[in-house]
Scaffold this motif. Structure first.
Motif, PDB file in Angstrom:
ATOM      1  N   ALA A   1      17.886  11.361  26.663  1.00  0.00           N
ATOM      2  CA  ALA A   1      17.130  11.727  27.857  1.00  0.00           C
ATOM      3  C   ALA A   1      15.671  11.307  27.724  1.00  0.00           C
ATOM      4  N   ARG A   2      15.094  11.480  26.529  1.00  0.00           N
ATOM      5  CA  ARG A   2      13.703  11.078  26.302  1.00  0.00           C
ATOM      6  C   ARG A   2      13.537   9.565  26.487  1.00  0.00           C
ATOM      7  N   GLU A   3      14.512   8.811  26.005  1.00  0.00           N
ATOM      8  CA  GLU A   3      14.461   7.360  26.160  1.00  0.00           C
ATOM      9  C   GLU A   3      14.462   6.980  27.637  1.00  0.00           C
ATOM     10  N   MET A   4      15.303   7.638  28.426  1.00  0.00           N
ATOM     11  CA  MET A   4      15.382   7.322  29.844  1.00  0.00           C
ATOM     12  C   MET A   4      14.089   7.678  30.569  1.00  0.00           C
ATOM     13  N   VAL A   5      13.535   8.851  30.278  1.00  0.00           N
ATOM     14  CA  VAL A   5      12.280   9.261  30.915  1.00  0.00           C
ATOM     15  C   VAL A   5      11.159   8.295  30.543  1.00  0.00           C
ATOM     16  N   ALA A   6      11.082   7.930  29.261  1.00  0.00           N
ATOM     17  CA  ALA A   6      10.041   7.008  28.812  1.00  0.00           C
ATOM     18  C   ALA A   6      10.182   5.650  29.493  1.00  0.00           C
ATOM     19  N   LEU A   7      11.411   5.181  29.633  1.00  0.00           N
ATOM     20  CA  LEU A   7      11.632   3.885  30.284  1.00  0.00           C
ATOM     21  C   LEU A   7      11.274   3.927  31.763  1.00  0.00           C
ATOM     22  N   MET A   8      11.573   5.031  32.421  1.00  0.00           N
ATOM     23  CA  MET A   8      11.196   5.145  33.835  1.00  0.00           C
ATOM     24  C   MET A   8       9.682   5.125  33.999  1.00  0.00           C
ATOM     25  N   ALA A   9       8.976   5.829  33.108  1.00  0.00           N
ATOM     26  CA  ALA A   9       7.512   5.813  33.170  1.00  0.00           C
ATOM     27  C   ALA A   9       6.972   4.403  32.903  1.00  0.00           C
TER      28      ALA A   9
ATOM     29  N   ASP B   1       6.599  -5.878  38.436  1.00  0.00           N
ATOM     30  CA  ASP B   1       7.682  -6.321  39.323  1.00  0.00           C
ATOM     31  C   ASP B   1       9.030  -5.842  38.817  1.00  0.00           C
ATOM     32  N   GLY B   2       9.999  -5.841  39.728  1.00  0.00           N
ATOM     33  CA  GLY B   2      11.326  -5.339  39.415  1.00  0.00           C
ATOM     34  C   GLY B   2      12.038  -6.132  38.342  1.00  0.00           C
ATOM     35  N   ALA B   3      11.805  -7.443  38.304  1.00  0.00           N
ATOM     36  CA  ALA B   3      12.467  -8.272  37.292  1.00  0.00           C
ATOM     37  C   ALA B   3      12.044  -7.855  35.886  1.00  0.00           C
ATOM     38  N   ARG B   4      10.754  -7.575  35.709  1.00  0.00           N
ATOM     39  CA  ARG B   4      10.266  -7.148  34.399  1.00  0.00           C
ATOM     40  C   ARG B   4      10.816  -5.759  34.054  1.00  0.00           C
ATOM     41  N   ALA B   5      10.894  -4.889  35.036  1.00  0.00           N
ATOM     42  CA  ALA B   5      11.451  -3.550  34.810  1.00  0.00           C
ATOM     43  C   ALA B   5      12.906  -3.651  34.360  1.00  0.00           C
ATOM     44  N   ARG B   6      13.655  -4.520  35.012  1.00  0.00           N
ATOM     45  CA  ARG B   6      15.063  -4.693  34.646  1.00  0.00           C
ATOM     46  C   ARG B   6      15.182  -5.228  33.209  1.00  0.00           C
ATOM     47  N   GLN B   7      14.336  -6.165  32.859  1.00  0.00           N
ATOM     48  CA  GLN B   7      14.387  -6.733  31.513  1.00  0.00           C
ATOM     49  C   GLN B   7      14.119  -5.667  30.460  1.00  0.00           C
TER      50      GLN B   7
ATOM     51  N   ASP C   1      26.249   1.946  30.583  1.00  0.00           N
ATOM     52  CA  ASP C   1      26.323   2.787  31.777  1.00  0.00           C
ATOM     53  C   ASP C   1      25.018   3.533  32.017  1.00  0.00           C
ATOM     54  N   LEU C   2      24.359   3.965  30.937  1.00  0.00           N
ATOM     55  CA  LEU C   2      23.087   4.666  31.102  1.00  0.00           C
ATOM     56  C   LEU C   2      21.962   3.705  31.487  1.00  0.00           C
ATOM     57  N   ARG C   3      22.041   2.464  31.030  1.00  0.00           N
ATOM     58  CA  ARG C   3      21.049   1.473  31.466  1.00  0.00           C
ATOM     59  C   ARG C   3      21.147   1.265  32.972  1.00  0.00           C
ATOM     60  N   LYS C   4      22.390   1.222  33.480  1.00  0.00           N
ATOM     61  CA  LYS C   4      22.597   1.056  34.920  1.00  0.00           C
ATOM     62  C   LYS C   4      22.015   2.232  35.686  1.00  0.00           C
ATOM     63  N   GLN C   5      22.258   3.433  35.192  1.00  0.00           N
ATOM     64  CA  GLN C   5      21.713   4.620  35.852  1.00  0.00           C
ATOM     65  C   GLN C   5      20.192   4.638  35.778  1.00  0.00           C
ATOM     66  N   CYS C   6      19.660   4.236  34.637  1.00  0.00           N
ATOM     67  CA  CYS C   6      18.215   4.223  34.461  1.00  0.00           C
ATOM     68  C   CYS C   6      17.554   3.233  35.413  1.00  0.00           C
ATOM     69  N   LEU C   7      18.190   2.110  35.650  1.00  0.00           N
ATOM     70  CA  LEU C   7      17.657   1.129  36.605  1.00  0.00           C
ATOM     71  C   LEU C   7      17.566   1.727  38.005  1.00  0.00           C
ATOM     72  N   LYS C   8      18.592   2.443  38.407  1.00  0.00           N
ATOM     73  CA  LYS C   8      18.576   3.054  39.744  1.00  0.00           C
ATOM     74  C   LYS C   8      17.521   4.157  39.838  1.00  0.00           C
TER      75      LYS C   8
ATOM     76  N   ARG D   1       6.226  -1.545  48.743  1.00  0.00           N
ATOM     77  CA  ARG D   1       5.852  -2.722  47.941  1.00  0.00           C
ATOM     78  C   ARG D   1       6.597  -2.784  46.612  1.00  0.00           C
ATOM     79  N   LYS D   2       7.163  -1.651  46.173  1.00  0.00           N
ATOM     80  CA  LYS D   2       7.898  -1.651  44.906  1.00  0.00           C
ATOM     81  C   LYS D   2       9.380  -1.334  45.125  1.00  0.00           C
ATOM     82  N   ALA D   3       9.905  -1.760  46.261  1.00  0.00           N
ATOM     83  CA  ALA D   3      11.316  -1.481  46.573  1.00  0.00           C
ATOM     84  C   ALA D   3      12.257  -2.546  46.029  1.00  0.00           C
ATOM     85  N   ASP D   4      11.714  -3.548  45.339  1.00  0.00           N
ATOM     86  CA  ASP D   4      12.551  -4.680  44.920  1.00  0.00           C
ATOM     87  C   ASP D   4      13.677  -4.255  43.978  1.00  0.00           C
ATOM     88  N   LEU D   5      13.393  -3.324  43.070  1.00  0.00           N
ATOM     89  CA  LEU D   5      14.417  -2.924  42.095  1.00  0.00           C
ATOM     90  C   LEU D   5      15.574  -2.192  42.779  1.00  0.00           C
ATOM     91  N   VAL D   6      15.260  -1.298  43.689  1.00  0.00           N
ATOM     92  CA  VAL D   6      16.318  -0.588  44.427  1.00  0.00           C
ATOM     93  C   VAL D   6      17.127  -1.550  45.276  1.00  0.00           C
TER      94      VAL D   6
END
Length: 368
Positions: free
Chosen positions: A209-217, A223-229, A239-246, A296-301
């Motif tokens: 959970a800490r990893e996911m919160v840290a990654l979201m922050a 940009d979304g491409a860098r966030a995905r990377q 599966d958790l990477r997919k959830q974290c992206l959303k 302006r930051k809706a690209d990832l969604v």
């Protein structure tokens, strides 16, 4: 039996529970295997023989075990008398009894206790996040507002993103702390936020959970491409990477809805309209020239959900002038409140919503 009210007409049906009812249904029933039943008339016809036979004779005649043969005569008499007194003509034996009822009650109690425990855990986790922010002297006014917006988007779009409900609190924690790195340096603060969350004392967050919160922050900016990377290169399972992206995508939208940290957006209603998500916003000061930056930051969604996003902006209606939609809201009203205590006034979903739309409500906060 005098305490039992008589029924009317003798045309009723009642469920008879327990092993005796099932045994009698096999003896005088209609022969159905799924939900056996028997008529009162058939039971009364067989009753004299059932009562007359002794235990051994019942065991031989009806192919039942001794414990059943010992009580089935009395049970048949009770069923017949109660049915006659209540005006019941048919008894159904559904194949369940007190044991199943107790198990269902235990399961329901366990489910309620689990829900209560999860609610307490979520509140405790948010309290811990607020405590950490206070310890490092981080102002959470913006974070709290983004949390409300992110929470609303998460719950309103649950049928679209498909992320489990228990992940919602991680999104809220990330929203609270996504800018905490500003206490180190506003420049590149998303990286500082990631580092601080990884090492913060946050009781209730396990390593995943800490990893996911840290990654979201970390990925709430750029940009979304860098966030995905960044998320795809993390040690999280696929599966958790997919959830974290959303979740990160939702956080990015919530953050962009409060770009200037002014808590302008008072309500958000997210609706699925075909292959698009429409965000109807009630904005404290009404539409402005900068509203084109709200998404302006809706690209990832967009990429993760495969849907376009659109936004509408409206001004709140002054409750003292409900027929004047152009009148501004009372300026004394606290702009930091996400929702008025009175019923929300603003854009609503048309009752004739196209097929496939998700009816949703305004921002609500039930955790603080």
């Amino acid at each position: 039996m005098q305490s039992i009210s008589k029924g009317g007409g003798g045309a009723g049906v009642i469920a008879a529970l327990g092993g005796n009812a099932e045994a009698l249904a096999k003896i005088v029933g209609d022969g159905q295997s799924s939900t056996p039943s028997f008529e009162l008339a058939a039971l009364e016809k067989a009753l004299p023989e059932i009562v007359r036979l002794n235990v051994e004779q019942r065991m031989a005649r009806y192919d039942v075990k001794k414990d059943r043969a010992e009580v089935m005569g009395i049970a048949a008499l009770v069923f017949a008398t109660a049915a006659r007194q209540l005006g019941i003509s048919k008894l159904v034996a559904p194949g369940v009894g007190i044991r199943e009822a107790v198990l269902l009650e235990l399961a329901e109690t366990a489910r309620e206790e689990q829900a209560a425990a999860e609610g307490a855990h979520d509140k405790a986790l948010l309290t811990a996040a607020r405590g950490f922010a206070n310890r490092v002297d981080h102002d959470t006014t913006h974070g709290e507002h983004v949390r409300l917006l992110a929470r609303a988007l998460f719950h309103q779009l649950r049928d679209v993103h498909g992320v489990p409900d228990d992940m919602g609190v991680l999104l809220e924690v990330a929203a609270l702390l996504h800018d905490v790195g500003e206490v180190v340096n506003p420049q590149g603060h998303h990286k500082h936020s990631e580092y601080m969350i990884r090492w913060a004392r946050l009781p209730g967050l396990d390593n995943t959970a800490r990893e996911m919160v840290a990654l979201m922050a970390r990925t709430h900016r750029k940009d979304g491409a860098r966030a995905r990377q960044i998320i795809n290169e993390s040690p999280l399972p696929k599966d958790l990477r997919k959830q974290c992206l959303k979740l990160s995508g939702l956080l990015r939208i919530a953050d962009s809805l409060d770009t200037q940290h002014r808590s302008r957006v008072e309500q958000v209603v997210a609706t699925r309209m075909g292959n698009a998500i429409v965000l109807d916003l009630v904005v404290r000061d009404g539409p402005s020239r900068g509203d084109d930056q709200l998404l302006r930051k809706a690209d990832l969604v967009k990429d993760e959900l495969g849907m376009e996003l659109r936004v509408t902006v409206a001004r709140p209606v002054d409750p003292t002038r409900p027929n004047d939609p152009t009148r501004p809201v009372d300026p004394t009203r606290d702009p930091t409140r996400a929702v008025d205590p009175t019923p929300p006034v603003g854009p609503t979903v048309d009752p004739a919503t196209p097929s496939g739309a998700i009816p949703v409500g305004p921002v609500r906060d039930g955790t603080s």
